[in-house]
Design a protein around this motif. Structure first.
Motif, PDB file in Angstrom:
ATOM      1  N   MET A   1      -5.997  -7.165  12.294  1.00 30.78           N
ATOM      2  CA  MET A   1      -5.106  -6.094  12.110  1.00 30.78           C
ATOM      3  C   MET A   1      -3.753  -6.288  11.255  1.00 30.78           C
ATOM      4  SD  MET A   1      -6.619  -3.660  13.302  1.00 30.78           S
ATOM      5  CE  MET A   1      -7.911  -3.058  14.514  1.00 30.78           C
ATOM      6  N   GLN A   2      -3.369  -7.551  11.281  1.00 30.37           N
ATOM      7  CA  GLN A   2      -2.233  -7.847  10.455  1.00 30.37           C
ATOM      8  C   GLN A   2      -2.876  -8.062   9.193  1.00 30.37           C
ATOM      9  OE1 GLN A   2       1.295  -8.222  11.313  1.00 30.37           O
ATOM     10  NE2 GLN A   2       1.192  -8.735   9.089  1.00 30.37           N
ATOM     11  N   GLN A   3      -3.877  -8.717   8.962  1.00 28.09           N
ATOM     12  CA  GLN A   3      -4.330  -8.833   7.584  1.00 28.09           C
ATOM     13  C   GLN A   3      -4.765  -7.500   6.831  1.00 28.09           C
ATOM     14  OE1 GLN A   3      -7.788 -11.396   8.163  1.00 28.09           O
ATOM     15  NE2 GLN A   3      -6.741 -13.191   8.701  1.00 28.09           N
ATOM     16  N   LEU A   4      -5.218  -6.484   7.729  1.00 31.40           N
ATOM     17  CA  LEU A   4      -5.475  -5.158   7.151  1.00 31.40           C
ATOM     18  C   LEU A   4      -4.212  -4.705   6.834  1.00 31.40           C
ATOM     19  CD1 LEU A   4      -8.447  -3.791   9.252  1.00 31.40           C
ATOM     20  CD2 LEU A   4      -8.615  -4.452   7.008  1.00 31.40           C
ATOM     21  N   ALA A   5      -3.200  -4.686   7.529  1.00 29.95           N
ATOM     22  CA  ALA A   5      -1.990  -4.034   7.304  1.00 29.95           C
ATOM     23  C   ALA A   5      -1.332  -4.719   6.155  1.00 29.95           C
ATOM     24  CB  ALA A   5      -1.053  -4.057   8.467  1.00 29.95           C
ATOM     25  N   ASP A   6      -1.522  -6.001   5.772  1.00 28.15           N
ATOM     26  CA  ASP A   6      -0.772  -6.630   4.676  1.00 28.15           C
ATOM     27  C   ASP A   6      -1.678  -6.013   3.541  1.00 28.15           C
ATOM     28  OD1 ASP A   6       0.970  -8.082   6.045  1.00 28.15           O
ATOM     29  OD2 ASP A   6      -0.359  -9.763   6.520  1.00 28.15           O
ATOM     30  N   TYR A   7      -2.975  -5.923   3.604  1.00 31.18           N
ATOM     31  CA  TYR A   7      -3.665  -5.417   2.512  1.00 31.18           C
ATOM     32  C   TYR A   7      -3.266  -4.122   1.960  1.00 31.18           C
ATOM     33  CZ  TYR A   7      -7.702  -3.416  -0.311  1.00 31.18           C
ATOM     34  OH  TYR A   7      -8.483  -2.934  -1.182  1.00 31.18           O
ATOM     35  N   PHE A   8      -3.175  -3.072   3.021  1.00 31.20           N
ATOM     36  CA  PHE A   8      -2.807  -1.654   2.591  1.00 31.20           C
ATOM     37  C   PHE A   8      -1.367  -1.574   2.143  1.00 31.20           C
ATOM     38  CE2 PHE A   8      -6.025  -0.804   5.933  1.00 31.20           C
ATOM     39  CZ  PHE A   8      -7.154  -0.511   5.027  1.00 31.20           C
ATOM     40  N   GLU A   9      -0.601  -2.495   2.681  1.00 31.99           N
ATOM     41  CA  GLU A   9       0.832  -2.386   2.325  1.00 31.99           C
ATOM     42  C   GLU A   9       0.676  -3.065   0.744  1.00 31.99           C
ATOM     43  OE1 GLU A   9       5.061  -4.929   3.031  1.00 31.99           O
ATOM     44  OE2 GLU A   9       3.227  -4.893   4.584  1.00 31.99           O
ATOM     45  N   ALA A  10       0.068  -3.908   0.379  1.00 32.52           N
ATOM     46  CA  ALA A  10      -0.085  -4.426  -1.044  1.00 32.52           C
ATOM     47  C   ALA A  10      -0.444  -3.354  -1.894  1.00 32.52           C
ATOM     48  CB  ALA A  10      -0.791  -5.571  -1.133  1.00 32.52           C
ATOM     49  N   GLN A  11      -1.687  -2.675  -1.352  1.00 39.06           N
ATOM     50  CA  GLN A  11      -2.005  -1.397  -2.071  1.00 39.06           C
ATOM     51  C   GLN A  11      -0.836  -0.269  -2.471  1.00 39.06           C
ATOM     52  OE1 GLN A  11      -5.506   0.528  -0.231  1.00 39.06           O
ATOM     53  NE2 GLN A  11      -6.794  -0.304  -1.904  1.00 39.06           N
ATOM     54  N   ALA A  12       0.031  -0.188  -1.346  1.00 36.61           N
ATOM     55  CA  ALA A  12       1.087   0.873  -1.589  1.00 36.61           C
ATOM     56  C   ALA A  12       2.070   0.124  -2.545  1.00 36.61           C
ATOM     57  CB  ALA A  12       1.544   1.266  -0.401  1.00 36.61           C
ATOM     58  N   ARG A  13       2.441  -1.166  -2.409  1.00 30.84           N
ATOM     59  CA  ARG A  13       3.186  -1.625  -3.340  1.00 30.84           C
ATOM     60  C   ARG A  13       2.864  -1.526  -4.709  1.00 30.84           C
ATOM     61  NH1 ARG A  13       7.569  -4.111  -0.516  1.00 30.84           N
ATOM     62  NH2 ARG A  13       7.171  -4.656   1.423  1.00 30.84           N
ATOM     63  N   GLN A  14       1.517  -1.692  -4.897  1.00 28.02           N
ATOM     64  CA  GLN A  14       0.999  -1.891  -6.440  1.00 28.02           C
ATOM     65  C   GLN A  14       1.123  -0.562  -6.924  1.00 28.02           C
ATOM     66  OE1 GLN A  14      -3.141  -2.701  -6.302  1.00 28.02           O
ATOM     67  NE2 GLN A  14      -3.180  -3.257  -8.609  1.00 28.02           N
ATOM     68  N   GLN A  15       0.716   0.595  -6.037  1.00 27.39           N
ATOM     69  CA  GLN A  15       1.144   1.861  -6.659  1.00 27.39           C
ATOM     70  C   GLN A  15       2.563   2.254  -6.985  1.00 27.39           C
ATOM     71  OE1 GLN A  15      -1.292   3.748  -7.574  1.00 27.39           O
ATOM     72  NE2 GLN A  15      -2.972   2.555  -6.845  1.00 27.39           N
ATOM     73  N   LEU A  16       3.406   1.875  -6.269  1.00 33.62           N
ATOM     74  CA  LEU A  16       4.821   2.140  -6.399  1.00 33.62           C
ATOM     75  C   LEU A  16       5.167   1.264  -7.616  1.00 33.62           C
ATOM     76  CD1 LEU A  16       6.184   2.136  -2.868  1.00 33.62           C
ATOM     77  CD2 LEU A  16       6.015   4.033  -4.296  1.00 33.62           C
ATOM     78  N   ASP A  17       4.847   0.060  -7.782  1.00 30.45           N
ATOM     79  CA  ASP A  17       5.149  -0.750  -8.950  1.00 30.45           C
ATOM     80  C   ASP A  17       4.609  -0.018 -10.102  1.00 30.45           C
ATOM     81  OD1 ASP A  17       6.358  -2.789  -7.525  1.00 30.45           O
ATOM     82  OD2 ASP A  17       4.617  -3.963  -7.047  1.00 30.45           O
ATOM     83  N   ARG A  18       3.374   0.479 -10.087  1.00 28.85           N
ATOM     84  CA  ARG A  18       2.683   1.162 -11.507  1.00 28.85           C
ATOM     85  C   ARG A  18       3.693   2.435 -11.708  1.00 28.85           C
ATOM     86  NH1 ARG A  18      -3.563   1.222 -10.478  1.00 28.85           N
ATOM     87  NH2 ARG A  18      -4.060  -1.085 -10.767  1.00 28.85           N
ATOM     88  N   PHE A  19       4.155   3.289 -10.766  1.00 25.13           N
ATOM     89  CA  PHE A  19       4.823   4.420 -10.863  1.00 25.13           C
ATOM     90  C   PHE A  19       6.285   4.423 -11.222  1.00 25.13           C
ATOM     91  CE2 PHE A  19       6.799   8.594  -9.422  1.00 25.13           C
ATOM     92  CZ  PHE A  19       6.135   9.401 -10.279  1.00 25.13           C
ATOM     93  N   GLU A  20       6.966   3.439 -10.820  1.00 26.59           N
ATOM     94  CA  GLU A  20       8.492   3.163 -10.715  1.00 26.59           C
ATOM     95  C   GLU A  20       8.820   3.160 -12.152  1.00 26.59           C
ATOM     96  OE1 GLU A  20      11.725   0.504  -8.703  1.00 26.59           O
ATOM     97  OE2 GLU A  20       9.823  -0.034  -8.441  1.00 26.59           O
TER      98      GLU A  20
END
Length: 407
Positions: free
Chosen positions: A353-372
């Motif tokens: 569950m921690q690994q999945l949380a880290d993966y989805f968090e990385a997805q969100a950060r990647q999208q924010l990094d693209r949009f920022e």
């Protein structure tokens, strides 16, 4: 020289609180290390910004009105005391002493609540019930952490997982606020300037242009219409803005934020990451997956999410394979089922569950990094368009009149 109040454990295990003037915080920490003492809490007495100014005032008003108490700082102090080897009762008593040292209204309210908790613990009341009866409103998940921590005899570890979840939420909220700060400030300034122009400048200017028989373009007519609407029927304009906002909100709610380009991807990734972190927190506290889902149902603010969790809870009780039930009801990608299958075989569900949380968090950060990087240019272009429209509306007739005069 700054003055510090600090709490530490001595080499013989005693907890002491002292005040001392030291050149810096680093020098005080170095002194305690040389003495073999373990620092628990450190506070600079001549600089306490948490209770000064507007934030401190709002916090005191919130507590006096029965608002939900922000127990992150309290939990950090409490975990530090528990990690130093103190019992639950001794740690609560130490927290009471700390609050008595502070003279602020917020700390006096918390100090009274802590004293009541200490009294009820001495009377044999369970810890979570003692906190509930303290007179303050706490986060239900915090009370749940206390109950789970007492059941598993790992209160400090469970509270640490709860703190990690709160810091994660605060970090992403802070980043989203930072992204929206510039557009909100720039838009607010533009609205104020535009309102000033429409109410106090444009009517006189239009009257002058009409008297001079200047050619009026469409931009000027539109701005003049808005000016008359703001001056003569401001409530109608306000009603139009409210209706537009309401229709937009209903449209987003009916369609769903997940279907909005870019925002949907970020929202979905953050929601998945938060769900996985919640499950990791509960599983790390020693609960089963079935019980963890039941606790999430009780604390879920979303009706839609609560329905999905209830279906998952029922399927787990009926014996539906865990990987399929979790993947389907929590709307997880297909690869998650493979990881959950592996977790079911190895019995390491919480780390997965921690690994999945880290993966989805990385997805969100990647999208924010693209949009920022696009936030400021897009906002500037939008504001520039409004400014160009204002220039055409105001200066267009003036230049047209000058052209007629010259030629």
């Amino acid at each position: 020289m700054p003055n510090f109040r600090f709490t530490f454990t001595t080499t013989d295990g005693q907890v002491k609180t002292e005040e001392r003037m030291m050149p810096s915080e680093a020098s005080l920490r170095q002194l305690l290390d040389q003495q073999g003492s373990v620092l628990i809490r450190l506070r600079r007495l001549d600089f306490d910004s948490t209770q000064r100014g507007l934030p401190g005032l709002l916090h005191r008003i919130k507590l006096s009105r029965g608002g939900q108490f922000n127990c992150v700082q309290l939990t950090e102090d409490w975990v530090a005391l528990l990690a130093s080897g103190l019992t639950v009762s001794d740690s609560i008593q130490t927290l009471v002493e700390w609050q008595q040292d502070s003279a602020t209204t917020a700390n006096s309210v918390l100090g009274s609540a802590l004293q009541q908790v200490a009294r009820q613990l001495n009377e044999g009341t369970p810890l979570d019930q003692a906190w509930q009866a303290s007179g303050l409103r706490f986060d239900p998940t915090w009370l749940l952490s206390i109950r789970l921590g007492m059941q598993t005899a790992q209160l400090a570890d469970v509270l640490c997982h709860w703190l990690a979840l709160q810091h994660w939420r605060k970090g992403f909220r802070g980043r989203l606020k930072k992204l929206l700060t510039y557009p909100l400030i720039a838009s607010s300034i533009l609205i104020l300037v535009l309102g000033f122009m429409l109410v106090w400048v444009l009517p006189d200017l239009i009257g002058f242009l009409i008297d001079m028989n200047a050619p009026i373009n469409q931009a000027t007519r539109l701005m003049y219409g808005l000016s008359n609407l703001m001056i003569q029927q401001p409530w109608l304009l306000l009603a139009g803005v409210v209706v537009t906002g309401l229709v937009t909100w209903l449209g987003v709610k009916s369609v769903g934020s997940k279907r909005i380009p870019y925002i949907g991807r970020v929202s979905l990734a953050l929601e998945r990451a938060y769900l996985m972190r919640q499950l990791h927190w509960l599983l790390a506290a020693g609960t089963t997956l079935h019980d963890a889902v039941g606790q999430m149902i009780a604390n879920s603010p979303s009706a839609k999410r609560k329905t999905q969790l209830q279906v998952l809870h029922e399927q787990l009780a009926q014996g539906v394979p865990m990987p399929q039930a979790v993947t389907k009801n929590l709307d997880l990608p297909r690869f998650s089922q493979k990881l959950l299958n592996l977790a079911e075989k190895t019995g390491q569900l919480a780390p997965v569950m921690q690994q999945l949380a880290d993966y989805f968090e990385a997805q969100a950060r990647q999208q924010l990094d693209r949009f920022e990087p696009w936030i400021e240019p897009m906002t500037t272009l939008m504001l520039g368009g409004v400014v160009v429209w204002m220039i055409l509306a105001i200066l267009g007739p003036v230049y047209g009149m000058m052209a007629h005069v010259v030629f």
